[in-house]
Design a protein around this motif. Structure first.
Motif, PDB file in Angstrom:
ATOM      1  N   ARG A 201       0.817  -1.213   0.000  1.00 40.77           N
ATOM      2  CA  ARG A 201       0.000   0.000   0.000  1.00 40.77           C
ATOM      3  C   ARG A 201       0.851   1.263   0.000  1.00 40.77           C
ATOM      4  NH1 ARG A 201      -5.434  -0.517   1.171  1.00 40.77           N
ATOM      5  NH2 ARG A 201      -5.474   1.584   2.060  1.00 40.77           N
ATOM      6  N   ALA A 202       2.097   1.172   0.496  1.00 39.06           N
ATOM      7  CA  ALA A 202       2.978   2.339   0.489  1.00 39.06           C
ATOM      8  C   ALA A 202       3.591   2.593  -0.880  1.00 39.06           C
ATOM      9  CB  ALA A 202       4.074   2.172   1.545  1.00 39.06           C
ATOM     10  N   VAL A 203       3.969   1.513  -1.579  1.00 40.52           N
ATOM     11  CA  VAL A 203       4.672   1.682  -2.860  1.00 40.52           C
ATOM     12  C   VAL A 203       3.715   1.728  -4.049  1.00 40.52           C
ATOM     13  CG1 VAL A 203       6.706   0.521  -1.926  1.00 40.52           C
ATOM     14  CG2 VAL A 203       5.020  -0.808  -3.225  1.00 40.52           C
ATOM     15  N   ALA A 204       2.467   1.313  -3.867  1.00 38.24           N
ATOM     16  CA  ALA A 204       1.535   1.268  -5.000  1.00 38.24           C
ATOM     17  C   ALA A 204       1.284   2.638  -5.624  1.00 38.24           C
ATOM     18  CB  ALA A 204       0.219   0.618  -4.560  1.00 38.24           C
ATOM     19  N   PRO A 205       1.043   3.710  -4.868  1.00 33.14           N
ATOM     20  CA  PRO A 205       0.777   5.015  -5.509  1.00 33.14           C
ATOM     21  C   PRO A 205       1.921   5.504  -6.389  1.00 33.14           C
ATOM     22  CG  PRO A 205       0.020   5.047  -3.238  1.00 33.14           C
ATOM     23  CD  PRO A 205       0.781   3.778  -3.419  1.00 33.14           C
ATOM     24  N   PRO A 206       3.209   5.536  -5.915  1.00 33.83           N
ATOM     25  CA  PRO A 206       4.255   5.996  -6.840  1.00 33.83           C
ATOM     26  C   PRO A 206       4.463   5.068  -8.021  1.00 33.83           C
ATOM     27  CG  PRO A 206       5.209   5.219  -4.764  1.00 33.83           C
ATOM     28  CD  PRO A 206       3.743   5.311  -4.563  1.00 33.83           C
ATOM     29  N   LEU A 207       4.290   3.751  -7.845  1.00 33.58           N
ATOM     30  CA  LEU A 207       4.423   2.838  -8.981  1.00 33.58           C
ATOM     31  C   LEU A 207       3.312   3.061  -9.997  1.00 33.58           C
ATOM     32  CD1 LEU A 207       5.538  -0.542  -7.343  1.00 33.58           C
ATOM     33  CD2 LEU A 207       6.921   1.102  -8.637  1.00 33.58           C
ATOM     34  N   GLY A 208       2.099   3.329  -9.502  1.00 29.11           N
ATOM     35  CA  GLY A 208       1.002   3.628 -10.419  1.00 29.11           C
ATOM     36  C   GLY A 208       1.253   4.899 -11.201  1.00 29.11           C
ATOM     37  N   ALA A 209       1.764   5.924 -10.519  1.00 26.78           N
ATOM     38  CA  ALA A 209       2.091   7.172 -11.216  1.00 26.78           C
ATOM     39  C   ALA A 209       3.219   6.950 -12.216  1.00 26.78           C
ATOM     40  CB  ALA A 209       2.479   8.249 -10.206  1.00 26.78           C
ATOM     41  N   GLY A 210       4.187   6.082 -11.852  1.00 26.49           N
ATOM     42  CA  GLY A 210       5.271   5.775 -12.787  1.00 26.49           C
ATOM     43  C   GLY A 210       4.772   5.074 -14.032  1.00 26.49           C
ATOM     44  N   ALA A 211       3.807   4.192 -13.891  1.00 29.41           N
ATOM     45  CA  ALA A 211       3.234   3.507 -15.052  1.00 29.41           C
ATOM     46  C   ALA A 211       2.564   4.507 -15.991  1.00 29.41           C
ATOM     47  CB  ALA A 211       2.237   2.447 -14.586  1.00 29.41           C
ATOM     48  N   LEU A 212       1.860   5.459 -15.442  1.00 30.22           N
ATOM     49  CA  LEU A 212       1.234   6.489 -16.284  1.00 30.22           C
ATOM     50  C   LEU A 212       2.284   7.342 -16.979  1.00 30.22           C
ATOM     51  CD1 LEU A 212      -1.688   7.666 -13.936  1.00 30.22           C
ATOM     52  CD2 LEU A 212      -1.824   6.154 -15.925  1.00 30.22           C
ATOM     53  N   ALA A 213       3.388   7.664 -16.242  1.00 36.31           N
ATOM     54  CA  ALA A 213       4.460   8.454 -16.851  1.00 36.31           C
ATOM     55  C   ALA A 213       5.122   7.684 -17.991  1.00 36.31           C
ATOM     56  CB  ALA A 213       5.493   8.826 -15.785  1.00 36.31           C
ATOM     57  N   LEU A 214       5.251   6.356 -17.822  1.00 36.33           N
ATOM     58  CA  LEU A 214       5.832   5.532 -18.884  1.00 36.33           C
ATOM     59  C   LEU A 214       4.956   5.547 -20.128  1.00 36.33           C
ATOM     60  CD1 LEU A 214       8.004   3.509 -19.812  1.00 36.33           C
ATOM     61  CD2 LEU A 214       6.605   1.694 -18.774  1.00 36.33           C
ATOM     62  N   LEU A 215       3.649   5.428 -19.936  1.00 35.91           N
ATOM     63  CA  LEU A 215       2.730   5.462 -21.079  1.00 35.91           C
ATOM     64  C   LEU A 215       2.725   6.830 -21.754  1.00 35.91           C
ATOM     65  CD1 LEU A 215      -0.285   3.491 -19.558  1.00 35.91           C
ATOM     66  CD2 LEU A 215       1.427   2.654 -21.198  1.00 35.91           C
ATOM     67  N   ALA A 216       2.946   7.889 -20.950  1.00 34.74           N
ATOM     68  CA  ALA A 216       2.945   9.241 -21.507  1.00 34.74           C
ATOM     69  C   ALA A 216       4.299   9.646 -22.068  1.00 34.74           C
ATOM     70  CB  ALA A 216       2.514  10.240 -20.430  1.00 34.74           C
ATOM     71  N   GLY A 217       5.303   8.776 -21.947  1.00 34.88           N
ATOM     72  CA  GLY A 217       6.623   9.092 -22.484  1.00 34.88           C
ATOM     73  C   GLY A 217       7.350  10.158 -21.708  1.00 34.88           C
ATOM     74  N   GLN A 218       7.257  10.138 -20.382  1.00 36.51           N
ATOM     75  CA  GLN A 218       7.923  11.112 -19.518  1.00 36.51           C
ATOM     76  C   GLN A 218       8.963  10.388 -18.662  1.00 36.51           C
ATOM     77  OE1 GLN A 218       7.439  14.368 -19.624  1.00 36.51           O
ATOM     78  NE2 GLN A 218       5.799  14.239 -21.146  1.00 36.51           N
ATOM     79  N   PRO A 219      10.175  10.194 -19.176  1.00 39.48           N
ATOM     80  CA  PRO A 219      11.171   9.398 -18.439  1.00 39.48           C
ATOM     81  C   PRO A 219      11.591  10.040 -17.115  1.00 39.48           C
ATOM     82  CG  PRO A 219      12.169  10.445 -20.354  1.00 39.48           C
ATOM     83  CD  PRO A 219      10.689  10.649 -20.487  1.00 39.48           C
ATOM     84  N   LEU A 220      11.703  11.372 -17.064  1.00 45.61           N
ATOM     85  CA  LEU A 220      12.119  12.022 -15.813  1.00 45.61           C
ATOM     86  C   LEU A 220      11.101  11.785 -14.704  1.00 45.61           C
ATOM     87  CD1 LEU A 220      13.592  15.409 -17.118  1.00 45.61           C
ATOM     88  CD2 LEU A 220      14.821  13.355 -16.393  1.00 45.61           C
ATOM     89  N   VAL A 221       9.831  11.905 -15.060  1.00 41.39           N
ATOM     90  CA  VAL A 221       8.776  11.648 -14.071  1.00 41.39           C
ATOM     91  C   VAL A 221       8.813  10.185 -13.636  1.00 41.39           C
ATOM     92  CG1 VAL A 221       6.290  11.676 -13.661  1.00 41.39           C
ATOM     93  CG2 VAL A 221       7.342  13.485 -15.019  1.00 41.39           C
ATOM     94  N   LEU A 222       9.071   9.282 -14.591  1.00 46.74           N
ATOM     95  CA  LEU A 222       9.155   7.856 -14.269  1.00 46.74           C
ATOM     96  C   LEU A 222      10.267   7.584 -13.269  1.00 46.74           C
ATOM     97  CD1 LEU A 222       8.503   4.854 -14.680  1.00 46.74           C
ATOM     98  CD2 LEU A 222       9.994   4.908 -16.709  1.00 46.74           C
ATOM     99  N   TYR A 223      11.456   8.180 -13.485  1.00 47.12           N
ATOM    100  CA  TYR A 223      12.572   7.964 -12.570  1.00 47.12           C
ATOM    101  C   TYR A 223      12.245   8.506 -11.175  1.00 47.12           C
ATOM    102  CZ  TYR A 223      15.113   7.046 -16.898  1.00 47.12           C
ATOM    103  OH  TYR A 223      15.514   6.547 -18.112  1.00 47.12           O
ATOM    104  N   GLY A 224      11.591   9.655 -11.145  1.00 47.24           N
ATOM    105  CA  GLY A 224      11.202  10.212  -9.850  1.00 47.24           C
ATOM    106  C   GLY A 224      10.228   9.315  -9.111  1.00 47.24           C
ATOM    107  N   CYS A 225       9.303   8.722  -9.834  1.00 44.26           N
ATOM    108  CA  CYS A 225       8.340   7.812  -9.209  1.00 44.26           C
ATOM    109  C   CYS A 225       9.023   6.553  -8.688  1.00 44.26           C
ATOM    110  CB  CYS A 225       7.242   7.444 -10.203  1.00 44.26           C
ATOM    111  SG  CYS A 225       6.148   8.809 -10.631  1.00 44.26           S
ATOM    112  N   LEU A 226      10.016   6.048  -9.425  1.00 39.59           N
ATOM    113  CA  LEU A 226      10.737   4.857  -8.970  1.00 39.59           C
ATOM    114  C   LEU A 226      11.516   5.154  -7.691  1.00 39.59           C
ATOM    115  CD1 LEU A 226      12.052   3.436 -12.384  1.00 39.59           C
ATOM    116  CD2 LEU A 226      10.113   2.627 -11.001  1.00 39.59           C
ATOM    117  N   VAL A 227      12.137   6.336  -7.631  1.00 43.04           N
ATOM    118  CA  VAL A 227      12.848   6.723  -6.411  1.00 43.04           C
ATOM    119  C   VAL A 227      11.867   6.830  -5.242  1.00 43.04           C
ATOM    120  CG1 VAL A 227      14.155   8.567  -5.304  1.00 43.04           C
ATOM    121  CG2 VAL A 227      14.716   7.878  -7.645  1.00 43.04           C
TER     122      VAL A 227
END
Length: 502
Positions: A348-374
């Motif tokens: 439940r703690a990691v699900a929100p940033p991972l979900g946001a990272g998945a959306l960033a990946l689909l939108a082609g935003q690598p910087l946002v994806l890296y931030g979500c993974l961190v």
């Protein structure tokens, strides 16, 4: 004119007014408005106009206060207090005495200079509330004794006092730490609105100001940032001290009374017979300093966050001692929850940033994806801490449940205050053999969760406290093994507590 010490017969009630010195109190309250009016007149038309602006404001304020004093009265009956207003029409507000949950006494600086006080009557959702803006201090205390059914003033017994050295705990709280920004925003907003009204704000001036700010030298910008960072703990400490100056907690006439404040002195009474439990809350910074905030869970209390405060910040050992004096022994140690809850807390703690990272990946935003993974990696310790904070306990008289990390809450409740239970399981909880048990209480927020307990532990915990309510559901149509008691007429399990997210 004051109300008699003893309540008169219902057909011989004496009508009382506020203290005549309410005019002086009102004049000081209007001072800021008069200064603003004078400043406006000074900008618009010079000294003479400023004088007339201030004079007109003073005249209007005086008329308003005289009319308020002349048209407002109050009367005490054996079963109620009535607040009456009569100008063009007439209105009567009746507050039944059996609905009154508390009577608070507060005093601003002008009130204290004139030995006056404000009486605030809280009757909960059913009875409403009322306020007497300016009565003598003696009359305020007498009204509180009468409305709360006290025989008369008795010596008070001090339970705890906040020493000035505890003011350094203020920066540990996020609310007080943001005080400088709130004050700066309010001041800038006021100046902008005043300048806009006077025609001093134009598009060209705003553009020039923005250009000047962007063009500041780097050392100056760094200095301003450092100054803001230094101002945060200092201003938070000052604000904390102003609100909680000389904080004292004492017992008197069957009530727990909290007295605090520097500019406005406030005296809040909580009847012990309505106190159903206590809440201890903290954040990670406060936990490192072993500091906790203590509040009371009181039946039908309005503005419970402020009025139910027993200690704004105190060392945990002292707060636990005060909780014991107000309510009784705090159950412990807490029983940890099963290991399956640990994985659930991490997910439940990691699900929100991972979900946001998945959306960033689909939108082609690598910087946002890296931030979500961190952020997801940093959320793992948060999930582990959330699991460590889970726990529950009971000692046969009171129960305690605890959960949360960024805001950890431990609630202690009398068994007699429990009015129902609710066991909730999501699909994932059922697969792991977990459940969330909600304790329904007729005080505070109404219900408090014990998150991710083992399913059998949740049922056994509820059955051990109110067996007559739970056993019929375990045995199907069989008769309960324990004879019902009068307290068992409360709502059945599953009907009493709200179901916030777990």
């Amino acid at each position: 004119m004051s109300v008699r010490a003893a309540l008169p017969p219902r057909n011989a009630v004496r009508i009382a007014r506020l203290h005549p010195m309410t005019f002086v109190v009102g004049a000081t309250r209007e001072l800021a408005a008069l200064l603003a009016a004078g400043a406006t007149g000074l900008v618009v038309g010079g000294l003479s106009t400023a004088f007339y602006f201030a004079l007109a404001g003073l005249a209007v304020g005086l008329v308003v206060h005289v009319v308020t004093w002349a048209t407002f009265t109050y009367a005490l009956y054996e079963d109620r207090i009535e607040l009456r207003r009569a100008l063009v029409g007439r209105s009567v507000k009746t507050i039944p005495r059996d609905r009154i949950r508390g009577v608070d006494i507060s005093a601003t600086v002008p009130h204290r200079m004139l030995r006056l006080a404000i009486v605030h009557i809280d009757a909960g959702a059913d009875g409403g509330e009322g306020e007497l803006n300016a009565v003598s201090r003696q009359e305020a205390e007498r009204l509180r004794d009468v409305l709360l059914g006290r025989a008369g003033p008795e010596p008070r017994r001090e339970l705890a006092r906040m020493p000035p050295r505890w003011f350094v705990y203020a920066p540990l709280s996020g609310a007080y730490l943001l005080t400088p920004f709130a004050l700066a925003g309010s001041l800038l907003g006021t100046l902008y609105n005043l300048s806009d009204d006077l025609g001093l704000v134009t598009q060209e001036r705003l553009a020039a100001l923005g250009h000047d700010l962007v063009g500041l030298p780097t050392p100056v910008v760094i200095g301003l940032v450092v100054l803001a960072l230094l101002a945060m703990p200092v201003m938070s400490t000052l604000a904390f001290a102003a609100f909680n100056w000389d904080f004292r907690l004492y017992a008197r006439d069957g009530s727990v009374v909290a007295e605090r404040g520097l500019i406005t002195r406030r005296d809040v009474s909580l009847e012990r017979r309505r106190v159903r439990g206590v809440e201890l809350s903290d954040n990670p910074f406060e936990r490192l300093a072993k500091v906790v905030r203590l509040g009371a869970l009181v039946t039908g209390l309005g503005d419970a966050v402020q009025r139910g405060r027993l200690f704004p910040a105190a060392p945990r050992a002292i707060a636990m001692d005060v909780a014991g004096r107000v309510l009784g022994t705090v159950p412990g140690p807490l029983v940890p929850h099963p290991p399956a809850a640990r994985g659930r807390r991490i997910v439940r703690a990691v699900a929100p940033p991972l979900g946001a990272g998945a959306l960033a990946l689909l939108a082609g935003q690598p910087l946002v994806l890296y931030g979500c993974l961190v952020a997801a990696v940093l959320a793992v310790p948060l999930g582990l801490d959330r699991y460590r904070q889970l726990g529950h306990a009971t000692d046969g008289i009171r129960l305690s449940v605890r959960s949360g990390s960024l805001r950890r809450r431990q609630v202690v409740v009398d068994h007699a205050a429990v009015v129902g239970w609710r066991v909730r399981q999501t699909l994932f909880q059922r697969r792991l053999g977990l459940a969330t048990l909600f304790v329904a209480v007729g005080a505070g927020e109404g219900g408090y969760p014990s998150v991710d307990m083992a399913e059998e532990d949740a049922v056994a915990f509820a059955a051990g406290i109110t067996p007559a309510w739970v056993r019929p559901f375990l045995a199907g149509d069989a008769a309960p093994a324990v004879a019902p008691t009068p307290g068992d007429a409360a709502p059945t399990p599953g009907d009493a507590a709200p179901a916030p997210g777990n």
